[in-house]
Write a protein that holds these residues in place. Structure first.
Motif, short mmCIF file in Angstrom:
data_model
loop_
_atom_site.label_atom_id
_atom_site.label_comp_id
_atom_site.label_asym_id
_atom_site.label_seq_id
_atom_site.Cartn_x
_atom_site.Cartn_y
_atom_site.Cartn_z
N THR A 66 13.07 -5.91 -0.87
CA THR A 66 13.33 -6.31 -2.24
C THR A 66 12.51 -5.42 -3.17
N ASP A 67 12.62 -5.66 -4.47
CA ASP A 67 11.82 -4.91 -5.43
C ASP A 67 10.58 -5.70 -5.87
N LEU A 68 10.19 -6.71 -5.10
CA LEU A 68 8.97 -7.46 -5.38
C LEU A 68 7.75 -6.54 -5.34
N ARG A 69 6.73 -6.91 -6.10
CA ARG A 69 5.42 -6.32 -5.88
C ARG A 69 4.90 -6.87 -4.56
N VAL A 70 4.00 -6.14 -3.91
CA VAL A 70 3.41 -6.60 -2.66
C VAL A 70 1.89 -6.46 -2.75
N GLY A 71 1.19 -7.26 -1.97
CA GLY A 71 -0.26 -7.18 -2.04
C GLY A 71 -0.94 -7.90 -0.89
N THR A 72 -2.23 -7.67 -0.75
CA THR A 72 -3.04 -8.36 0.25
C THR A 72 -3.70 -9.56 -0.41
N TRP A 73 -3.75 -10.66 0.33
CA TRP A 73 -4.38 -11.89 -0.18
C TRP A 73 -5.20 -12.52 0.94
N VAL A 74 -6.43 -12.06 1.13
CA VAL A 74 -6.97 -10.81 0.63
C VAL A 74 -7.60 -10.07 1.81
N TYR A 75 -7.74 -8.71 1.66
CA TYR A 75 -8.48 -7.97 2.66
C TYR A 75 -9.92 -8.50 2.73
N ALA A 76 -10.42 -8.69 3.94
CA ALA A 76 -11.82 -9.06 4.15
C ALA A 76 -12.62 -7.77 4.34
N SER A 77 -13.53 -7.48 3.44
CA SER A 77 -14.23 -6.19 3.45
C SER A 77 -14.97 -5.88 4.75
N TRP A 87 -8.02 3.89 1.72
CA TRP A 87 -6.93 4.81 2.10
C TRP A 87 -5.63 4.02 2.30
N GLU A 88 -5.71 2.88 2.98
CA GLU A 88 -4.53 2.05 3.17
C GLU A 88 -3.97 1.61 1.82
N ALA A 89 -4.85 1.17 0.94
CA ALA A 89 -4.40 0.67 -0.37
C ALA A 89 -3.73 1.78 -1.17
N HIS A 90 -4.37 2.93 -1.22
CA HIS A 90 -3.80 4.06 -1.95
C HIS A 90 -2.45 4.46 -1.35
N SER A 91 -2.38 4.49 -0.03
CA SER A 91 -1.13 4.87 0.64
C SER A 91 -0.01 3.88 0.31
N LEU A 92 -0.33 2.59 0.29
CA LEU A 92 0.67 1.60 -0.06
C LEU A 92 1.13 1.74 -1.50
N SER A 93 0.21 2.09 -2.39
CA SER A 93 0.60 2.33 -3.79
C SER A 93 1.59 3.49 -3.88
N VAL A 94 1.30 4.54 -3.13
CA VAL A 94 2.18 5.71 -3.15
C VAL A 94 3.54 5.36 -2.55
N GLY A 98 3.99 2.35 -6.73
CA GLY A 98 3.20 1.60 -7.69
C GLY A 98 3.38 0.10 -7.65
N ARG A 99 3.98 -0.43 -6.59
CA ARG A 99 4.21 -1.88 -6.52
C ARG A 99 3.17 -2.62 -5.69
N PHE A 100 2.11 -1.95 -5.29
CA PHE A 100 1.10 -2.59 -4.44
C PHE A 100 -0.11 -3.04 -5.25
N GLY A 146 -3.54 9.93 -12.03
CA GLY A 146 -2.12 9.65 -12.15
C GLY A 146 -1.66 8.33 -11.58
N LEU A 147 -2.55 7.56 -10.99
CA LEU A 147 -2.16 6.30 -10.34
C LEU A 147 -3.28 5.29 -10.53
N HIS A 148 -2.91 4.05 -10.79
CA HIS A 148 -3.91 2.98 -10.89
C HIS A 148 -3.43 1.81 -10.04
N THR A 149 -4.05 1.62 -8.87
CA THR A 149 -3.73 0.49 -8.01
C THR A 149 -4.41 -0.76 -8.55
N PRO A 150 -3.66 -1.78 -8.96
CA PRO A 150 -4.32 -3.00 -9.44
C PRO A 150 -5.16 -3.64 -8.34
N VAL A 151 -6.33 -4.15 -8.75
CA VAL A 151 -7.26 -4.77 -7.81
C VAL A 151 -7.46 -6.23 -8.18
#
Length: 276
Positions: A66-77, A87-94, A98-100, A146-151
């Motif tokens: 779908t065209d939903l945004r996707v995200g982690t809820w939440v990564y445990a550091s 790196w994973e987060a940036h890759s998912l954004s790319v 921009g939907r991550f 050129g990219l801003h991954t929402p946190v």
């Protein structure tokens, strides 16, 4: 912000669903489509090793359905090096164009036992929090101009709140089973008095349904209702909508996250309130 409501200081409602793969893949894909058709904005994945597929590849698949945004809820550091999470987060954004959204925190209660079982270092809470900061800093470097991954940062105490104020686009206050409305209100209103960011609410229980991966299986919905906990919403759509409006008006929460089992029950609420 272009939204007239948001520009007046009140953010529009949006809604996310934590939907791990708990069925066969065709059934999960259909669940994802139903969530999208119901007006939810974001499909989210928990970070619980071996209980379900890993978040990153699962979200990459979800983003093709779908065209939903996707995200982690939440990564445990503590579960992976900061650079690896970044790196994973940036890759998912790319890969999602921009939907991550990166949801991250210092780890759920009891994570120390899991770290020991996996042979990972058991760091002090302050060190785990520092890992969160290192991850977001590395992500910003990878994103570049050129990219801003929402946190989205999950926070509890004052140190985490202070870090989130400087790094996060959205803040989710961790709610413990014994927290009543007044306890959370004090923390949230103190934060809001100084910082203006989107506030998210993790709602683990709807009616008597406890969402998997969002709360302990022994969570007692009756006890949450008695405590006037913010971790629960009624399963009546009119009552739930009224309570959600109240939480935005009194506490500033505008982003609400539910479990997949309650997505259909709350779909009328989402249809009524999303974007308002």
């Amino acid at each position: 912000m272009s939204d007239s409501t948001a520009s007046a200081g009140v953010r529009p409602f949006r809604f996310g669903v934590v939907a791990p793969v708990m069925t066969d893949l065709p059934a999960w894909r259909e669940q994802v489509r139903r969530i999208a058709d119901s007006g939810y904005s974001t499909l989210l994945m928990p970070d619980v090793p071996q209980w379900q597929p890993a978040p990153a590849p699962t979200l990459a698949v979800a983003a093709t359905i779908t065209d939903l945004r996707v995200g982690t809820w939440v990564y445990a550091s503590p579960l992976r090096p900061a650079w690896s999470t970044a790196w994973e987060a940036h890759s998912l954004s790319v890969l999602t164009e921009g939907r991550f959204e990166l949801g991250i925190g210092s780890g759920r209660p009891g994570i120390e036992d899991e770290l020991r079982a996996r042979g990972l270092p058991v760091l002090a809470p302050g060190e785990r929090l520092a890992q969160v900061g290192e991850t977001v800093t590395a992500l910003r470097e990878l994103d570049g101009p050129g990219l801003h991954t929402p946190v989205v940062m999950a926070v509890r105490g004052p140190k985490a709140q202070a870090m989130a104020a400087g790094l996060a686009d959205t803040v989710a206050f961790a709610i413990m089973p014994g927290d009543d409305r007044a306890t959370i209100a004090q923390a949230v209103n103190g934060f809001r008095a100084v910082h203006d960011v989107e506030l998210a609410q993790h709602v683990a229980v709807v009616g008597d349904s406890v969402a998997p991966f969002m709360a302990s299986p022994d969570t007692d919905p009756a006890a949450l209702r008695t405590a006037d906990s913010l971790a629960i919403l009624p399963d009546d759509s009119a009552a739930a909508a009224e309570e959600i409006r109240r939480r935005r008006e009194e506490l500033g929460f505008s982003y609400f996250v539910f479990g997949a089992d309650s997505a259909a029950v709350l779909a009328p609420v989402v249809a009524e309130l999303a974007g308002q």
